[in-house]
Structures are given as structure tokens and as C-alpha cells.
Design a protein around this motif. Structure first.
Motif, PDB file in Angstrom:
ATOM      1  N   UNK A 291       0.863  -1.198   0.000  1.00 61.77           N
ATOM      2  CA  UNK A 291       0.000   0.000   0.000  1.00 61.77           C
ATOM      3  C   UNK A 291       0.892   1.237   0.000  1.00 61.77           C
ATOM      4  N   UNK A 292       0.565   2.173  -0.884  1.00 61.02           N
ATOM      5  CA  UNK A 292       1.288   3.452  -0.952  1.00 61.02           C
ATOM      6  C   UNK A 292       2.808   3.243  -1.086  1.00 61.02           C
ATOM      7  N   UNK A 293       3.185   2.263  -1.865  1.00 60.43           N
ATOM      8  CA  UNK A 293       4.604   2.029  -2.161  1.00 60.43           C
ATOM      9  C   UNK A 293       5.365   1.319  -1.060  1.00 60.43           C
ATOM     10  N   UNK A 294       4.678   0.867  -0.002  1.00 61.78           N
ATOM     11  CA  UNK A 294       5.390   0.229   1.124  1.00 61.78           C
ATOM     12  C   UNK A 294       4.656  -1.048   1.537  1.00 61.78           C
ATOM     13  N   UNK A 295       5.350  -1.873   2.302  1.00 63.96           N
ATOM     14  CA  UNK A 295       4.730  -3.113   2.803  1.00 63.96           C
ATOM     15  C   UNK A 295       4.075  -2.803   4.142  1.00 63.96           C
ATOM     16  N   UNK A 296       2.767  -3.050   4.221  1.00 60.40           N
ATOM     17  CA  UNK A 296       1.979  -2.613   5.378  1.00 60.40           C
ATOM     18  C   UNK A 296       1.328  -3.820   6.041  1.00 60.40           C
ATOM     19  N   UNK A 297       1.480  -3.935   7.350  1.00 61.96           N
ATOM     20  CA  UNK A 297       0.912  -5.072   8.089  1.00 61.96           C
ATOM     21  C   UNK A 297      -0.619  -5.007   8.030  1.00 61.96           C
ATOM     22  N   UNK A 298      -1.282  -6.151   7.980  1.00 61.92           N
ATOM     23  CA  UNK A 298      -2.749  -6.131   7.921  1.00 61.92           C
ATOM     24  C   UNK A 298      -3.347  -5.552   9.212  1.00 61.92           C
TER      25      UNK A 298
ATOM     26  N   UNK B 109       8.454  -5.673  -7.992  1.00 59.89           N
ATOM     27  CA  UNK B 109       8.952  -5.076  -9.240  1.00 59.89           C
ATOM     28  C   UNK B 109       8.488  -3.625  -9.338  1.00 59.89           C
ATOM     29  N   UNK B 110       7.223  -3.407  -9.013  1.00 62.86           N
ATOM     30  CA  UNK B 110       6.652  -2.055  -9.096  1.00 62.86           C
ATOM     31  C   UNK B 110       7.380  -1.116  -8.126  1.00 62.86           C
ATOM     32  N   UNK B 111       7.691  -1.645  -6.948  1.00 64.01           N
ATOM     33  CA  UNK B 111       8.421  -0.839  -5.957  1.00 64.01           C
ATOM     34  C   UNK B 111       9.816  -0.495  -6.496  1.00 64.01           C
ATOM     35  N   UNK B 112      10.456  -1.494  -7.089  1.00 64.46           N
ATOM     36  CA  UNK B 112      11.805  -1.295  -7.628  1.00 64.46           C
ATOM     37  C   UNK B 112      11.807  -0.359  -8.829  1.00 64.46           C
ATOM     38  N   UNK B 113      10.671  -0.301  -9.521  1.00 62.59           N
ATOM     39  CA  UNK B 113      10.597   0.557 -10.717  1.00 62.59           C
ATOM     40  C   UNK B 113      10.438   2.030 -10.362  1.00 62.59           C
ATOM     41  N   UNK B 114      10.267   2.312  -9.061  1.00 68.16           N
ATOM     42  CA  UNK B 114      10.075   3.697  -8.594  1.00 68.16           C
ATOM     43  C   UNK B 114       8.767   4.322  -9.048  1.00 68.16           C
ATOM     44  N   UNK B 115       7.800   3.494  -9.404  1.00 67.73           N
ATOM     45  CA  UNK B 115       6.469   4.019  -9.716  1.00 67.73           C
ATOM     46  C   UNK B 115       6.016   4.839  -8.505  1.00 67.73           C
ATOM     47  N   UNK B 116       5.463   6.029  -8.712  1.00 65.20           N
ATOM     48  CA  UNK B 116       5.094   6.842  -7.550  1.00 65.20           C
ATOM     49  C   UNK B 116       4.205   6.067  -6.563  1.00 65.20           C
TER      50      UNK B 116
ATOM     51  N   UNK C 266       5.680   2.296 -17.298  1.00 66.03           N
ATOM     52  CA  UNK C 266       5.050   1.031 -17.723  1.00 66.03           C
ATOM     53  C   UNK C 266       6.056   0.209 -18.545  1.00 66.03           C
ATOM     54  N   UNK C 267       6.815   0.883 -19.412  1.00 65.29           N
ATOM     55  CA  UNK C 267       7.871   0.179 -20.162  1.00 65.29           C
ATOM     56  C   UNK C 267       8.888  -0.426 -19.198  1.00 65.29           C
ATOM     57  N   UNK C 268       9.219   0.337 -18.156  1.00 60.39           N
ATOM     58  CA  UNK C 268      10.216  -0.164 -17.190  1.00 60.39           C
ATOM     59  C   UNK C 268       9.702  -1.436 -16.517  1.00 60.39           C
ATOM     60  N   UNK C 269       8.432  -1.415 -16.116  1.00 62.84           N
ATOM     61  CA  UNK C 269       7.857  -2.613 -15.470  1.00 62.84           C
ATOM     62  C   UNK C 269       7.892  -3.789 -16.452  1.00 62.84           C
ATOM     63  N   UNK C 270       7.557  -3.520 -17.720  1.00 60.69           N
ATOM     64  CA  UNK C 270       7.569  -4.586 -18.744  1.00 60.69           C
ATOM     65  C   UNK C 270       8.948  -5.222 -18.830  1.00 60.69           C
ATOM     66  N   UNK C 271       9.966  -4.378 -18.871  1.00 61.31           N
ATOM     67  CA  UNK C 271      11.330  -4.920 -19.003  1.00 61.31           C
ATOM     68  C   UNK C 271      11.736  -5.693 -17.753  1.00 61.31           C
ATOM     69  N   UNK C 272      11.308  -5.213 -16.603  1.00 61.54           N
ATOM     70  CA  UNK C 272      11.666  -5.912 -15.360  1.00 61.54           C
ATOM     71  C   UNK C 272      10.962  -7.266 -15.266  1.00 61.54           C
ATOM     72  N   UNK C 273       9.731  -7.327 -15.768  1.00 62.94           N
ATOM     73  CA  UNK C 273       9.032  -8.630 -15.797  1.00 62.94           C
ATOM     74  C   UNK C 273       9.827  -9.585 -16.682  1.00 62.94           C
ATOM     75  N   UNK C 274      10.325  -9.078 -17.801  1.00 64.98           N
ATOM     76  CA  UNK C 274      11.135  -9.943 -18.687  1.00 64.98           C
ATOM     77  C   UNK C 274      12.417 -10.397 -17.985  1.00 64.98           C
TER      78      UNK C 274
END
Ligand code: NAP
Ligand code: MG
Length: 498
Positions: A45-52, A218-225, A107-115
Motif C-alpha cells: 500500500x502506498x509504495x510500502x509493505x503494510x501489516x494487515x 517489481x513495481x516498488x523497484x521501478x520507482x512508480x510513484x 510502464x515500459x520499465x515494469x515490462x522490461x523488469x518482468x522480462x
């Protein structure tokens, strides 16, 4: 492979053929060492790992050996509130304002990271869901990457696609996905939402959350806001909390028709936009002039691919009467060569059924088929001692009104029916509460056009089956849902036009 068939047992309406295979493949398992699975996952959530909020976690197991792989957060209403509010903030403060070409870069960055992480993702997909590594490696993961690549290309072209009209995003999209294509479904939903400027709260299925959580990494590593994509794990109730949240603008659901109906009721009278991608009972039609070996291969792929856990699985086979005997013989021979077993083995054709509950459902339908008087045939392969496995199964002497011809089984079970004329088969194929997909096998182009025009199905494949592409719209008629996802249609469904 030389295969010799011997009829050895005839019990009530069940016929079993015993096959002596002169050779078999040595095991070729993919190594688990390339996959890193954490023992515990929180919500993203919001770019971070959040406990339930409720402090609860549940296990995700490997259905091929029933061993625990990890535990994941069990989301409740407070978690969903947090995720939706993060998505709303990200939408208003960042994502909506960002130039489209900048959105595309992420989105391109995420695509490449998935690859780049394809091997790891494929192994985790196979461990968590039970599908053969060949499928996750050659189909699920590359097609997921292709979805990110394709929709990244759309991000900065919307103003050209809709000349003289101003487009804007809808806002926050709530996305709920099933267990049969976990990573692919996540990519299918997230990529177009991001390209059109929406933000996302996604919930994967209870039994297959791990690749969506890897995608979160991957999304976190891609620096997506932060907050643009939020991934919450949980059960059906968590999905319902997303559906009922007042600050969601769009619900994109893929899953069963029963849950689709609940969602439709829940959003009635609200301003939420909805697409529902639901169940299916596809008719695969073989005419006497079809190249029969090719058609049989297509039927095998259509129903046994991914253990039949495919919404558009060709689970009803209509064969023209004159070639029915020949086709059924060829089908049984081919079924005998299918390898059922360890999903991580590269030779495996049919992996594990996704859960005990789904295996019970399939076995219940096999029983129903026998009780209805249909004749069952199952391949004679040995099943592993542990885990959830089912032999490839087919029923002949099936009546159109039988439950095994009408209801979605979602397993490796094929119902075979026959026909004489084009009109008859069109009527029979359309006589279903579903209308997601269909297939037709014939040498004649004119017959293909005649049939495809009259079939009430969202996709009709001709001389092939189960082909997917991010550029093609996809969706159903009748109880298979409404709205089109995929391709340009999916872009339209996620935009507001002024
Ligand atoms: P499902 O039981 O409907 O579940 C789908 C998703 O909805 C899961 O994440 C599930 O969570 C969640 N959910 C359950 N109850 C809910 C509720 N009341 N409100 C909101 N969300 C809820 O379907 P499934 O068994 O996972 O998947 C198999 C079905 O999906 C089949 O019918 C298949 O045909 C269909 N499908 C359709 C398509 C398509 O494109 N048309 C593609 C793939 C699959 P839990 O996992 O915790 O239950
Ligand atoms: Mg699992």
C-alpha cells in the motif's frame, strides 16, 4: 512414441484402456533455487509493505505437494480503506498530472523488469498455482510482459486515438482477479489502467497471491510513484470490500459468474463503471472436412491446457457424425500420451489442480456425468501420491441437456457431442447460458465466416484454439459477462470522454 492399446476393464459405463508405452521421458524438473519467496508477505500500500490491520495472515500452498509456500496478509475493510485512499491521493496529486509520455516510461520499465525476472516469476507461478512450468515460462510470463509493453505504447497516443475529444482517466480502479492466470491477469488489469491515467487497488485470488506480490516488488523497484498501484491480499470478503468502497470509480472483475452477479447487484445504483469477465462453456466444432489430426491437437490444447482452468476452455466438443468415431479414437490415443505430474517438470503437460476444493468440484462433475448416463474415458496414467491431480477425462454419449454439457466444470473434462448440419451445430453451440469463446475446424473459409457470424461468443477461433494477444478485445455474451477488456476496447473502457 509407439503406443499399444489393450481394452482391459469395462466397469458399468466406464471404459479404461491400458497402454504400454515403449519409453518415457526422464524427469527434467526446473530448479526452485532461482525463486525467492519470503516466508511472510504484507499488503503493498502506498509504495510500502503494510501489516494487515486485523493482524491476520493465511497460507498459500503448493497444490502439487500441499506444502506451505508462504503466508500472506488477510485484508479487511480498514486495509481496503487505506489502499483506496492511497490510490486516490496518488491519482490526484501525481499520476493524473504526469505527462502521458512519462507515465509510459514507468510502464515500459515494469515490462522490461518482468522480462528480466521471467524465470523466477515462472517458477513461482508454477509453485503457487500448479500449472506446468512450460506454460508459465512460455505463455503466462511473456504474455504478462507483452501486456505492459502494449499498453505502455498507448499512454501518449490517446489524444490521437480520439481526435477532437478530450480524454481523462476514470480515477481509482478496483481490480479483482482469479487463480487461473494470476500474473497475467494482474498485468492485463494493471497495465491499461496505468496507461490511461488511472490508479489501482488489486486483489489476487486467495490460492495464488505470490506472483502478484512479486509484481508489487517489481513495481516498488521501478520507482512508480507510491499509491499508483496497491495490492491487497485476502479472501472473497476483501474483494467485496473493494467492490463496496464508495471511492472506487471502476470495478474490473474476472472470475465466476456467481460472484459476477453479486458484484453487479452491489454496484447497481452507484456511479461505478464495471466490466465483468466471467465463466464459459466453449463449443469447439469439428467438421468432416477439417484436417483431423490438427483439430484433435487443438481440442487437446483447448481443454487440457492449464488443467482446463481456462474460462474459454473448449469444454464442449461437437464433431460431425461422419468423422466422430475417428476423432474420438484419435483423442483417446493422444490423451494417453499426455504427461500428468510434477508441474515443475519441463515434460509435464498437465499439472496440479489449483486447490482441493476445485478438485472436489471436478470429481463431483465426473460423477454427475456418469450418473447422467454418459460414457467416461480417462487416460490410464499414474497420478502422484500427494497433491491435487486429475486424469484427462472425456465423456461420449453426452446429451445437450446434460449438466456436463451445460455447466462450467473448470477442469480437464471434455464432453463430446455430435451433429449433422451447420444449422444444427450452431443451434446446439449457442444453446448455453455462456458465450465467451468457441472454435471451428474446417477446410472451408466460407463455412468459417458463416459460423463465426452466427455464434454468440466473444471470441471464435478458426483452425486454432486458446490464442491470446494483448491487442485483441476479449469478453463475453450472456452469463460470460459484459464489457470488453483487451486491445483498444480496454483503453476505451478506462477513459472518460469530454
Ligand atoms: P471466483 O471465485 O469468482 O473468484 C474470483 C476473485 O473474486 C477471487 O479473487 C476471489 O477471492 C474474489 N471474490 C470471491 N468472492 C467475492 C465477492 N463476493 N466479492 C468480490 N470478490 C470476490 O472465481 P475463481 O474460482 O477464482 O476463478 C474461476 C472463474 O473465473 C471461472 O468461472 C472462470 O471461467 C472465470 N474466469 C473468467 C475469465 C474471463 O476472462 N472471462 C478469465 C479467467 C477466469 P478468493 O480467491 O479469496 O475467493
Ligand atoms: Mg497457492
Amino acid at each position: 512414441m509407439a503406443v499399444k492399446a489393450k481394452k482391459t476393464a469395462r466397469k458399468s459405463n466406464t471404459i479404461k484402456l491400458k497402454f504400454d508405452t515403449s519409453w518415457s521421458y526422464d524427469p527434467a524438473p526446473e530448479s526452485k533455487s532461482a525463486a525467492s519467496i519470503k516466508p511472510k508477505y504484507d499488503h503493498f500500500i502506498n509504495g510500502a509493505w503494510v501489516k494487515p490491520a486485523g493482524g491476520k495472515y493465511f497460507d498459500s500452498i503448493n497444490p502439487a505437494n500441499e506444502e506451505k509456500l508462504s503466508e500472506v496478509a488477510d485484508g479487511n475493510e480498514a486495509d481496503v480503506n487505506k489502499a483506496v485512499s492511497a490510490a486516490r491521493n496518488a491519482y490526484e496529486q501525481t499520476w493524473q498530472k504526469m505527462p502521458a509520455k512519462e507515465r509510459a516510461k514507468y510502464i515500459f520499465r515494469i515490462a522490461r523488469m518482468v522480462q528480466e525476472k521471467a524465470r523466477e516469476l515462472a517458477i513461482i507461478e508454477t509453485l503457487d498455482g500448479g500449472k506446468p512450468i512450460r506454460e508459465s515460462r512460455d505463455f503466462d510470463v511473456p504474455t504478462a510482459a507483452n501486456h505492459f509493453f502494449y499498453y505502455a505504447g498507448w499512454a501518449d497516443k490517446l489524444e490521437y486515438a480520439f481526435p477532437n475529444r478530450k480524454t481523462s482517466a476514470l480515477g481509482v480502479a478496483g481490480q479483482i482477479i482469479p487463480w487461473n492466470f494470476p500474473l497475467l491477469m494482474a498485468a492485463w488489469k494493471i497495465a491499461p489502467a496505468l496507461a490511461t491515467g488511472n490508479t489501482v487497488v488489486l486483489k489476487p485470488a486467495e490460492t495464488t497471491p505470490l506472483t502478484a506480490l512479486k509484481l508489487a516488488e517489481i513495481i516498488q523497484e521501478s520507482d512508480l510513484p507510491p499509491g499508483v498501484v496497491n495490492i491487497i491480499t485476502g479472501a472473497g470478503a476483501t474483494g467485496a470490500d473493494i467492490v463496496n468502497h464508495p471511492d472506487i470509480n471502476k470495478i474490473a472483475f474476472t472470475g465466476s459468474t456467481d460472484v459476477g452477479k453479486l458484484i453487479q447487484r452491489a454496484v447497481a445504483g452507484t456511479n461505478k463503471r464495471v466490466t465483468l469477465e466471467l465463466g464459459g462453456k466453449a463449443a469447439n466444432i469439428i467438421f468432416e472436412d477439417a484436417p483431423l489430426d490438427q483439430a484433435v491437437e487443438g481440442v487437446i490444447n483447448g481443454i487440457y491446457f492449464n488443467q482446463g482452468h481456462v474460462c474459454c476452455a473448449g469444454s464442449r466438443l461437437y464433431v460431425q457424425e461422419s468423422v466422430a468415431k475417428q476423432v474420438i479414437r484419435k483423442l483417446k490415443d493422444r490423451m494417453e500420451t499426455l504427461i500428468v505430474g510434477d508441474p515443475l517438470d519441463k515434460n509435464t503437460d498437465i499439472g496440479a489442480i489449483n486447490s482441493r476444493q476445485q478438485l472436489d468440484t471436478i470429481q463431483r462433475y465426473i460423477k454427475i456425468g456418469k450418473q447422467e448416463g454418459a460414457e467416461m474415458y480417462e487416460s490410464s496414467c499414474r497420478l502422484p501420491g500427494k497433491g491435487f491431480f486429475c486424469r484427462p477425462t472425456l465423456f461420449t454419449n453426452v446429451a445437450q441437456s446434460n449438466r456436463i454439457a451445460q455447466e462450467e466444470i473448470f477442469g480437464p473434462v471434455l464432453s463430446v457431442l455430435t451433429f449433422r448440419t451447420d444449422d444444427e451445430v450452431i443451434e446446439k453451440a449457442n444453446n448455453s447460458p455462456y458465450g465467451l469463446s468457441a472454435g471451428v475446424w474446417t477446410d472451408k473459409g466460407s463455412k468459417i465466416f458463416n459460423l463465426t457470424k452466427r455464434m454468440r461468443a466473444g471470441v471464435v477461433w478458426a483452425n486454432t484454439f486458446n490464442k491470446f494477444d494483448p491487442t485483441s478485445p476479449f469478453g463475453g455474451y450472456k452469463e460470460s459477462g459484459f464489457g470488453r477488456e483487451g486491445g483498444f476496447a480496454w483503453v476505451i473502457a478506462l477513459c472518460e470522454f469530454n
